[in-house]
Write a protein that holds these residues in place. Structure first.
Motif, PDB file in Angstrom:
ATOM      1  N   GLN A  15       0.896  -1.185  -0.040  1.00  0.00           N
ATOM      2  CA  GLN A  15       0.086  -0.037   0.028  1.00  0.00           C
ATOM      3  C   GLN A  15       0.841   1.348  -0.080  1.00  0.00           C
ATOM      4  OE1 GLN A  15      -2.478  -0.259   3.567  1.00  0.00           O
ATOM      5  NE2 GLN A  15      -3.516  -2.124   2.685  1.00  0.00           N
ATOM      6  N   GLU A  16       0.336   2.156  -0.738  1.00  0.00           N
ATOM      7  CA  GLU A  16       1.287   3.615  -0.743  1.00  0.00           C
ATOM      8  C   GLU A  16       1.355   4.288   0.443  1.00  0.00           C
ATOM      9  OE1 GLU A  16       2.959   4.673  -3.430  1.00  0.00           O
ATOM     10  OE2 GLU A  16       2.734   2.722  -4.321  1.00  0.00           O
ATOM     11  N   ASP A  17       0.156   4.511   1.205  1.00  0.00           N
ATOM     12  CA  ASP A  17       0.122   5.093   2.211  1.00  0.00           C
ATOM     13  C   ASP A  17      -0.194   4.421   3.598  1.00  0.00           C
ATOM     14  OD1 ASP A  17       0.801   7.680   1.498  1.00  0.00           O
ATOM     15  OD2 ASP A  17      -1.356   8.536   1.224  1.00  0.00           O
ATOM     16  N   SER A  18       0.543   3.487   3.691  1.00  0.00           N
ATOM     17  CA  SER A  18       0.332   2.447   4.952  1.00  0.00           C
ATOM     18  C   SER A  18       0.944   3.061   6.111  1.00  0.00           C
ATOM     19  CB  SER A  18       0.919   1.240   4.709  1.00  0.00           C
ATOM     20  OG  SER A  18       0.974   0.361   5.648  1.00  0.00           O
ATOM     21  N   PRO A  19       0.045   3.398   7.183  1.00  0.00           N
ATOM     22  CA  PRO A  19       0.767   3.984   8.433  1.00  0.00           C
ATOM     23  C   PRO A  19       1.556   2.972   9.221  1.00  0.00           C
ATOM     24  CG  PRO A  19      -1.564   3.952   8.545  1.00  0.00           C
ATOM     25  CD  PRO A  19      -1.280   3.116   7.560  1.00  0.00           C
ATOM     26  N   GLN A  20       1.471   1.723   9.047  1.00  0.00           N
ATOM     27  CA  GLN A  20       2.673   0.665   9.477  1.00  0.00           C
ATOM     28  C   GLN A  20       3.927   0.705   9.036  1.00  0.00           C
ATOM     29  OE1 GLN A  20      -0.374  -0.270   8.178  1.00  0.00           O
ATOM     30  NE2 GLN A  20      -1.502  -0.943  10.183  1.00  0.00           N
ATOM     31  N   MET A  21       4.003   0.921   7.523  1.00  0.00           N
ATOM     32  CA  MET A  21       5.010   1.034   6.791  1.00  0.00           C
ATOM     33  C   MET A  21       5.774   2.360   7.020  1.00  0.00           C
ATOM     34  SD  MET A  21       5.450  -1.940   5.985  1.00  0.00           S
ATOM     35  CE  MET A  21       6.890  -1.868   5.255  1.00  0.00           C
ATOM     36  N   LYS A  22       4.946   3.533   7.246  1.00  0.00           N
ATOM     37  CA  LYS A  22       5.575   4.868   7.428  1.00  0.00           C
ATOM     38  C   LYS A  22       6.458   4.997   8.915  1.00  0.00           C
ATOM     39  CE  LYS A  22       2.527   7.754   5.052  1.00  0.00           C
ATOM     40  NZ  LYS A  22       1.344   8.755   5.055  1.00  0.00           N
ATOM     41  N   MET A  23       5.704   4.147   9.838  1.00  0.00           N
ATOM     42  CA  MET A  23       6.355   3.878  11.253  1.00  0.00           C
ATOM     43  C   MET A  23       7.505   3.018  10.862  1.00  0.00           C
ATOM     44  SD  MET A  23       5.076   2.109  14.496  1.00  0.00           S
ATOM     45  CE  MET A  23       5.232   0.411  14.007  1.00  0.00           C
ATOM     46  N   ILE A  24       7.648   1.927  10.185  1.00  0.00           N
ATOM     47  CA  ILE A  24       8.923   1.155  10.084  1.00  0.00           C
ATOM     48  C   ILE A  24       9.781   1.913   9.413  1.00  0.00           C
ATOM     49  CG2 ILE A  24       9.663  -0.911   8.925  1.00  0.00           C
ATOM     50  CD1 ILE A  24       6.872  -2.146   9.508  1.00  0.00           C
ATOM     51  N   ALA A  25       9.652   2.801   8.634  1.00  0.00           N
ATOM     52  CA  ALA A  25      10.648   3.645   7.657  1.00  0.00           C
ATOM     53  C   ALA A  25      11.173   4.652   8.542  1.00  0.00           C
ATOM     54  CB  ALA A  25      10.036   4.028   6.615  1.00  0.00           C
ATOM     55  N   ALA A  26      10.367   5.338   9.375  1.00  0.00           N
ATOM     56  CA  ALA A  26      10.969   6.022  10.418  1.00  0.00           C
ATOM     57  C   ALA A  26      11.909   5.671  11.367  1.00  0.00           C
ATOM     58  CB  ALA A  26       9.703   6.955  11.283  1.00  0.00           C
ATOM     59  N   LEU A  27      11.464   4.229  11.924  1.00  0.00           N
ATOM     60  CA  LEU A  27      12.337   3.438  12.793  1.00  0.00           C
ATOM     61  C   LEU A  27      13.612   3.112  12.274  1.00  0.00           C
ATOM     62  CD1 LEU A  27       9.697   1.201  14.606  1.00  0.00           C
ATOM     63  CD2 LEU A  27      11.078   3.304  15.582  1.00  0.00           C
ATOM     64  N   ARG A  28      13.614   2.755  10.956  1.00  0.00           N
ATOM     65  CA  ARG A  28      14.609   2.415  10.197  1.00  0.00           C
ATOM     66  C   ARG A  28      15.757   3.454  10.108  1.00  0.00           C
ATOM     67  NH1 ARG A  28      14.499  -0.106   4.526  1.00  0.00           N
ATOM     68  NH2 ARG A  28      16.612  -0.406   4.616  1.00  0.00           N
ATOM     69  N   ASN A  29      15.093   4.735   9.754  1.00  0.00           N
ATOM     70  CA  ASN A  29      15.831   6.157   9.765  1.00  0.00           C
ATOM     71  C   ASN A  29      16.582   6.391  10.953  1.00  0.00           C
ATOM     72  OD1 ASN A  29      17.104   7.798   8.141  1.00  0.00           O
ATOM     73  ND2 ASN A  29      15.383   9.235   8.534  1.00  0.00           N
TER      74      ASN A  29
END
Length: 39
Positions: A15-29
């Protein structure tokens, strides 16, 4: 349970705007400093 969880994570990552993936991306960064690549 682990295979099911990974399958659901794969579906949500499509999904383009997945809240879960945004959180994971922020944690990765934050922790690894890995940049998030956009397609």
């Amino acid at each position: 349970p682990a295979i099911t969880a990974s399958l659901f994570a794969r579906f949500s990552s499509r999904q383009e705007d997945s809240p879960q993936m945004k959180m994971i991306a922020a944690l990765r960064n934050q922790f690894g400093g890995h940049a998030v690549e956009s397609k």
